[in-house]
Design a protein around this motif. Structure first.
Motif, PDB file in Angstrom:
ATOM      1  N   ILE A 129       0.837  -1.206   0.000  1.00 14.10           N
ATOM      2  CA  ILE A 129       0.000   0.000   0.000  1.00 14.10           C
ATOM      3  C   ILE A 129       0.869   1.251   0.000  1.00 14.10           C
ATOM      4  N   LEU A 130       1.881   1.272   0.887  1.00 11.17           N
ATOM      5  CA  LEU A 130       2.758   2.439   0.940  1.00 11.17           C
ATOM      6  C   LEU A 130       3.552   2.593  -0.347  1.00 11.17           C
ATOM      7  N   LYS A 131       3.994   1.477  -0.918  1.00 12.54           N
ATOM      8  CA  LYS A 131       4.723   1.546  -2.192  1.00 12.54           C
ATOM      9  C   LYS A 131       3.836   2.127  -3.290  1.00 12.54           C
ATOM     10  N   GLU A 132       2.574   1.699  -3.308  1.00 11.55           N
ATOM     11  CA  GLU A 132       1.645   2.200  -4.327  1.00 11.55           C
ATOM     12  C   GLU A 132       1.420   3.708  -4.158  1.00 11.55           C
ATOM     13  N   LEU A 133       1.255   4.160  -2.914  1.00 10.41           N
ATOM     14  CA  LEU A 133       1.084   5.592  -2.677  1.00 10.41           C
ATOM     15  C   LEU A 133       2.303   6.368  -3.156  1.00 10.41           C
ATOM     16  N   SER A 134       3.502   5.851  -2.828  1.00  5.72           N
ATOM     17  CA  SER A 134       4.735   6.528  -3.221  1.00  5.72           C
ATOM     18  C   SER A 134       4.912   6.526  -4.734  1.00  5.72           C
ATOM     19  N   THR A 135       4.599   5.388  -5.355  1.00  6.54           N
ATOM     20  CA  THR A 135       4.752   5.269  -6.813  1.00  6.54           C
ATOM     21  C   THR A 135       3.848   6.253  -7.540  1.00  6.54           C
ATOM     22  N   GLU A 136       2.634   6.447  -7.025  1.00  8.62           N
ATOM     23  CA  GLU A 136       1.651   7.304  -7.690  1.00  8.62           C
ATOM     24  C   GLU A 136       1.773   8.775  -7.283  1.00  8.62           C
ATOM     25  N   ALA A 137       2.744   9.093  -6.404  1.00 10.09           N
ATOM     26  CA  ALA A 137       2.967  10.489  -6.045  1.00 10.09           C
ATOM     27  C   ALA A 137       3.402  11.260  -7.279  1.00 10.09           C
ATOM     28  N   GLY A 138       2.684  12.294  -7.621  1.00 10.93           N
ATOM     29  CA  GLY A 138       2.957  13.042  -8.840  1.00 10.93           C
ATOM     30  C   GLY A 138       2.176  12.522 -10.026  1.00 10.93           C
ATOM     31  N   GLY A 139       1.620  11.318  -9.905  1.00  8.07           N
ATOM     32  CA  GLY A 139       0.785  10.742 -10.946  1.00  8.07           C
ATOM     33  C   GLY A 139      -0.670  10.905 -10.554  1.00  8.07           C
ATOM     34  N   GLN A 140      -1.184   9.891  -9.826  1.00  7.94           N
ATOM     35  CA  GLN A 140      -2.569   9.997  -9.372  1.00  7.94           C
ATOM     36  C   GLN A 140      -2.711  10.952  -8.190  1.00  7.94           C
ATOM     37  N   PHE A 141      -1.660  11.003  -7.327  1.00  6.67           N
ATOM     38  CA  PHE A 141      -1.792  11.728  -6.069  1.00  6.67           C
ATOM     39  C   PHE A 141      -0.875  12.942  -5.988  1.00  6.67           C
ATOM     40  N   ASP A 142      -1.291  13.903  -5.170  1.00  6.44           N
ATOM     41  CA  ASP A 142      -0.482  15.068  -4.825  1.00  6.44           C
ATOM     42  C   ASP A 142       0.696  14.598  -3.956  1.00  6.44           C
ATOM     43  N   PRO A 143       1.958  14.809  -4.393  1.00  4.83           N
ATOM     44  CA  PRO A 143       3.116  14.304  -3.626  1.00  4.83           C
ATOM     45  C   PRO A 143       3.140  14.791  -2.182  1.00  4.83           C
ATOM     46  N   PHE A 144       2.779  16.066  -1.971  1.00  4.68           N
ATOM     47  CA  PHE A 144       2.770  16.604  -0.605  1.00  4.68           C
ATOM     48  C   PHE A 144       1.771  15.855   0.266  1.00  4.68           C
ATOM     49  N   LEU A 145       0.591  15.566  -0.269  1.00  4.54           N
ATOM     50  CA  LEU A 145      -0.414  14.841   0.502  1.00  4.54           C
ATOM     51  C   LEU A 145       0.008  13.391   0.727  1.00  4.54           C
TER      52      LEU A 145
ATOM     53  N   ARG B   8       9.547   7.080   2.803  1.00  9.54           N
ATOM     54  CA  ARG B   8       9.505   8.538   2.924  1.00  9.54           C
ATOM     55  C   ARG B   8      10.728   9.172   2.275  1.00  9.54           C
ATOM     56  N   ALA B   9      11.905   8.599   2.550  1.00  5.92           N
ATOM     57  CA  ALA B   9      13.141   9.134   1.971  1.00  5.92           C
ATOM     58  C   ALA B   9      13.125   9.025   0.452  1.00  5.92           C
ATOM     59  N   ASP B  10      12.621   7.893  -0.056  1.00  6.61           N
ATOM     60  CA  ASP B  10      12.536   7.704  -1.510  1.00  6.61           C
ATOM     61  C   ASP B  10      11.583   8.727  -2.131  1.00  6.61           C
ATOM     62  N   LEU B  11      10.473   8.980  -1.459  1.00 12.25           N
ATOM     63  CA  LEU B  11       9.505   9.962  -1.959  1.00 12.25           C
ATOM     64  C   LEU B  11      10.130  11.347  -2.022  1.00 12.25           C
ATOM     65  N   ILE B  12      10.876  11.732  -0.977  1.00  9.22           N
ATOM     66  CA  ILE B  12      11.493  13.067  -0.952  1.00  9.22           C
ATOM     67  C   ILE B  12      12.587  13.177  -1.995  1.00  9.22           C
ATOM     68  N   SER B  13      13.348  12.069  -2.215  1.00 10.55           N
ATOM     69  CA  SER B  13      14.410  12.103  -3.230  1.00 10.55           C
ATOM     70  C   SER B  13      13.847  12.301  -4.636  1.00 10.55           C
ATOM     71  N   LYS B  14      12.653  11.757  -4.875  1.00  8.66           N
ATOM     72  CA  LYS B  14      12.009  11.912  -6.194  1.00  8.66           C
ATOM     73  C   LYS B  14      11.276  13.239  -6.307  1.00  8.66           C
ATOM     74  N   ASN B  15      10.979  13.856  -5.150  1.00  4.88           N
ATOM     75  CA  ASN B  15      10.270  15.133  -5.147  1.00  4.88           C
ATOM     76  C   ASN B  15      11.017  16.086  -4.209  1.00  4.88           C
ATOM     77  N   PRO B  16      12.133  16.656  -4.677  1.00  3.28           N
ATOM     78  CA  PRO B  16      12.990  17.483  -3.802  1.00  3.28           C
ATOM     79  C   PRO B  16      12.262  18.631  -3.129  1.00  3.28           C
ATOM     80  N   ASP B  17      11.182  19.112  -3.725  1.00  5.78           N
ATOM     81  CA  ASP B  17      10.443  20.221  -3.111  1.00  5.78           C
ATOM     82  C   ASP B  17       9.836  19.849  -1.768  1.00  5.78           C
ATOM     83  N   LEU B  18       9.720  18.535  -1.479  1.00  7.42           N
ATOM     84  CA  LEU B  18       9.136  18.085  -0.217  1.00  7.42           C
ATOM     85  C   LEU B  18      10.144  18.104   0.915  1.00  7.42           C
ATOM     86  N   GLY B  19      11.429  18.263   0.593  1.00  4.55           N
ATOM     87  CA  GLY B  19      12.465  18.229   1.616  1.00  4.55           C
ATOM     88  C   GLY B  19      12.426  19.457   2.494  1.00  4.55           C
ATOM     89  N   PRO B  20      13.196  19.404   3.619  1.00  7.63           N
ATOM     90  CA  PRO B  20      13.213  20.541   4.553  1.00  7.63           C
ATOM     91  C   PRO B  20      13.821  21.782   3.927  1.00  7.63           C
TER      92      PRO B  20
END
Length: 538
Positions: free
Chosen positions: A485-501, A526-538
């Motif tokens: 489930i978490l992998k699917e959410l991360s994979t679809e970040a920027g696709g189906q889902f808003d990466p920030f959400l 979480r780290a993989d998601l941030i690496s693919k979406n640098p805008d989510l980082g601190p």
């Protein structure tokens, strides 16, 4: 500069005191923890100096009495672990100097830490001012300047408890402007806002100094009256009613006679168990005043006490009908939910409960107001219920959708919008219902909206609906494993889902142990998601 030295009969502290005696630095000394810290002089202190072998060092570092902005300088020979010392600190800045002391370097440290202390104190004062301003902003109504409903909820429990403990009465008035919606409609919101402001002024002029006035909702006001019994409250309410009815509301362009209906509840007479019940009692009395013809004051009386009065029973019936109409919106949603439950069974109810719970967690995480979260939850119930009512055959299907069936499901948001368009009170939910099928990358339906073009509520709906769906068995597949489930959410970040959400959803999954996944795996996702979406980082 004023330095507080800690330690009695400590050679290093003796040497520092001697070193500072020939300078313009003022010193004072205490044997903490044997003796208490001189709290009264702490605001004057530039920094604290102590040694690494001081018996009270850990207590000093974790002490809440020491201001956050006051630095602590530790003298030693490096026998203590600085990292270990940092573990015990409260929030103060900490520095360390090894013996033997070099005077030049020591004085440089003192000046630097004094400067740091001054900056910290200034930040602390600014933060206090800022927080005071925010607290005032959050507790005041933006239009009238009166306290708002949030502040009433904040203090009412304490006021009720105080009244119970002392035996003093506490009265609560709820005042509603008669025909205010028609006034807004006929004369415009500009005159409506003028009426609300003028009403606020008349409230504050008429009530006692110890009373507190609130804007409770649109055209409703509350007056909280500590120490006032029912008769005193009734006298004040009458003064308010007359103050409104006897003087025309005139903004220079529109002149209008305006009346109010007022309800009264008393803590001693009515014995409410909770603040909400206290407000409901006064609100019921206010509805009674409206049912009896408006422009009057009514005290709360339980319905049982009126059972021998035909007139009172008629008025009570009017009150009941008014309140039912006010709750039509919620009732319509509940009725749809019940119809769908009868058709779809417990699966429907479980899905709604899960999605509503996830929306509540995510909404709180994002700092959204409760009313907005409730709107999102209403949209969830409407969407799920109407979908089951219209397309239960397709939802229960175990095979893949045909082209026609897929088109029918893609057109579902338009059907939702058409159905809810019949009722004005679903306006807030309509955009969520229409666009929850949109994807963040623009590949969704019905309009192909992309990114922030999609309403926030629709983006939240999409991700929590998917989380709930993946966590349950469906006719066409089994539930997914938690990690999948978490992998699917991360994979679809920027696709189906808003990466920030997606990031915030992963955080609520971890914080609330929603999927029972080990922390290391969640952190890797979480780290993989941030690496693919640098805008989510601190």
């Amino acid at each position: 500069m004023k330095v507080l030295l800690i330690g009695a009969n400590v050679p290093a502290i003796d040497d520092i005191e001697k070193l500072l005696s020939d300078t313009n630095v003022t010193t004072c000394r205490t044997d903490f923890p044997k003796k208490a810290l001189p709290v009264e002089i702490l605001p004057e202190i530039s920094l604290i100096v102590t040694t690494e072998d001081s018996p009270g060092l850990i207590d000093l570092l974790s002490c809440n009495i020491v201001p956050d902005y006051l630095p602590i300088l530790i003298i030693g020979r490096g026998t203590a672990s600085f990292d270990e010392l940092l573990r015990f600190r409260n929030s103060q800045a900490i520095d360390y100097i090894r013996l033997p002391l070099t005077p030049g370097y020591f004085f440089f440290k003192l000046r630097m830490l004094e400067h740091l202390r001054n900056l910290g104190e200034e930040h602390h004062r600014n933060l206090q001012t800022h927080n005071h301003f925010l607290d005032r902003l959050a507790s005041r109504d933006g239009l009238t300047g009166l306290y708002n409903r949030r502040h009433l909820a904040k203090i009412l429990d304490d006021e009720l408890a105080k009244a119970r403990d002392t035996g003093r009465d506490l009265s609560l008035l709820i005042l509603d402007i008669d025909y205010f919606r028609e006034l807004n409609k006929n004369y415009g919101h500009s005159f409506g806002d003028f009426v609300l402001n003028e009403m606020s002024a008349r409230l504050t002029r008429t009530t006692r100094e110890e009373d507190t006035c609130f804007r409770f909702s649109g055209e409703d006001f509350v007056v909280l009256m500590p120490g006032a019994d029912v008769q005193q409250a009734h006298d004040t309410a009458e003064k308010l009613r007359i103050a409104c009815a006897s003087k025309i509301f005139d903004n220079g362009r529109v002149k209008k006679h305006i009346t109010v209906s007022i309800g009264i509840a008393s803590s001693n007479r009515n014995q409410p168990d909770t603040p909400d019940e206290f407000v409901t009692m006064a609100e019921t009395a206010m509805f009674m005043a409206k049912a009896e013809g408006r422009n009057r004051v009514c005290q709360f009386t339980p319905l049982e006490a009126n059972r021998f009065s035909a007139e009172k029973n008629l008025a009570s019936l009017k009150v009941t009908i008014s309140r039912i109409l006010d709750k039509t919106r919620n009732s319509a949603i509940a009725s749809l939910q019940l119809l769908a439950k009868d058709m779809a069974g417990t699966e429907h109810q479980n899905h709604i409960q899960n999605v509503s719970y996830y929306v509540s967690l995510l909404g709180d995480k994002l700092g959204l107001p409760a009313t907005l979260i409730r709107t999102f939850q209403n949209a969830i119930v409407l969407n799920t219920s109407i979908r089951f009512l219209l397309h239960n055959d397709l939802i229960s299907k175990q095979d893949r959708f045909s082209t026609d069936e897929r088109k029918k499901m893609n057109d579902f948001p338009y059907k939702l919008a058409e159905i809810t368009d019949v009722f004005d009170y679903f306006a807030n939910e309509r955009s969520i219902l229409l666009y929850h099928g949109e994807h963040y990358d623009g590949s969704g339906f019905p309009e192909g909206l992309k990114g922030d073009e999609i309403p926030l509520g629709a983006r939240i709906f999409t991700i929590v609906d998917a989380l709930a769906a993946m966590s349950c068995d469906r006719p066409y597949r089994s539930r997914l494993e938690p990690k999948a489930i978490l992998k699917e959410l991360s994979t679809e970040a920027g696709g189906q889902f808003d990466p920030f959400l997606v990031l915030k959803t992963i955080e609520i999954v971890q914080e609330n142990n929603l999927l029972e996944i080990d922390a290391d795996f969640i952190e890797s996702i979480r780290a993989d998601l941030i690496s693919k979406n640098p805008d989510l980082g601190p």
